[in-house]
Design an enzyme around this catalytic site. Structure first.
Site, PDB file in Angstrom:
ATOM      1  N   GLN A   1       0.933 -19.686 -24.783  1.00  0.00           N
ATOM      2  CA  GLN A   1       1.871 -19.546 -25.904  1.00  0.00           C
ATOM      3  C   GLN A   1       1.154 -20.056 -27.153  1.00  0.00           C
ATOM      4  O   GLN A   1       1.079 -21.245 -27.403  1.00  0.00           O
ATOM      5  CB  GLN A   1       3.145 -20.345 -25.617  1.00  0.00           C
TER       6      GLN A   1
ATOM      7  N   VAL B   1       1.809 -19.925 -30.327  1.00  0.00           N
ATOM      8  CA  VAL B   1       2.671 -20.616 -31.283  1.00  0.00           C
ATOM      9  C   VAL B   1       3.813 -21.221 -30.478  1.00  0.00           C
ATOM     10  O   VAL B   1       4.471 -20.517 -29.709  1.00  0.00           O
ATOM     11  CB  VAL B   1       3.219 -19.653 -32.361  1.00  0.00           C
TER      12      VAL B   1
ATOM     13  N   HIS C   1       8.892 -16.619 -28.518  1.00  0.00           N
ATOM     14  CA  HIS C   1       8.729 -15.285 -29.084  1.00  0.00           C
ATOM     15  C   HIS C   1       8.490 -14.280 -27.971  1.00  0.00           C
ATOM     16  O   HIS C   1       7.894 -14.585 -26.955  1.00  0.00           O
ATOM     17  CB  HIS C   1       7.603 -15.224 -30.123  1.00  0.00           C
TER      18      HIS C   1
ATOM     19  N   HIS D   1       6.948 -10.493 -27.232  1.00  0.00           N
ATOM     20  CA  HIS D   1       6.075  -9.430 -27.704  1.00  0.00           C
ATOM     21  C   HIS D   1       6.687  -8.101 -27.266  1.00  0.00           C
ATOM     22  O   HIS D   1       7.004  -7.932 -26.088  1.00  0.00           O
ATOM     23  CB  HIS D   1       4.689  -9.534 -27.064  1.00  0.00           C
TER      24      HIS D   1
END
Length: 138
Positions: free
Chosen positions: A94, A96, A100, A102
């Protein structure tokens, strides 16, 4: 939830860092990945600073997953892709530390081959043991 003060995705959500936003809703924001696997590769994030999927509050599950579904459809309808690759990492890989997803447009023959990691096999009886361990904690 941790503070997103130094989080680039929080800065994008706040409008402090420019991004090519494709979806802007009360609970989620989606924008183009700056280093896409294929053009049209989108990152979907919750507005709130949430680090991993297990940290996602129950009230954000439907808005988050609903947006991911719509984005998976949008890359087909809007970009002419045949399908999509939808993925998320939790902690490992990960890049960041802000949850999130994708959403990557896919077309047969695009050169992306399967998963990005090697596959393994279970020894005799081992799959049943793993399944039992997971059932026990669920």
């Amino acid at each position: 939830m941790a503070s997103g003060v130094e989080c680039v995705f929080c800065a994008i959500v706040a409008g402090d860092v420019p991004a090519d936003v494709v979806l802007d809703e009360p609970d989620v924001v989606a924008f183009l990945d700056r280093r896409p696997v294929f053009k049209g590769h989108v990152l979907l994030v919750p507005r709130a600073h949430v680090v991993t999927l297990p940290d996602l509050p129950a009230e954000l599950r439907d808005p988050f997953l609903g947006a991911a579904q719509r984005l998976a459809t949008a890359v087909v309808d809007g970009l002419g892709a045949q399908g999509s690759f939808v993925a998320m990492n939790n902690v490992v890989s990960q890049s960041v530390a802000h949850l999130h997803v994708h959403v990557v447009p896919r077309t047969k023959g695009d050169g992306l081959r399967g998963f990005f990691w090697p596959r393994t096999t279970y020894a005799d009886g081992e799959a049943a043991e793993y399944a039992a361990r997971l059932r026990a904690v669920l």
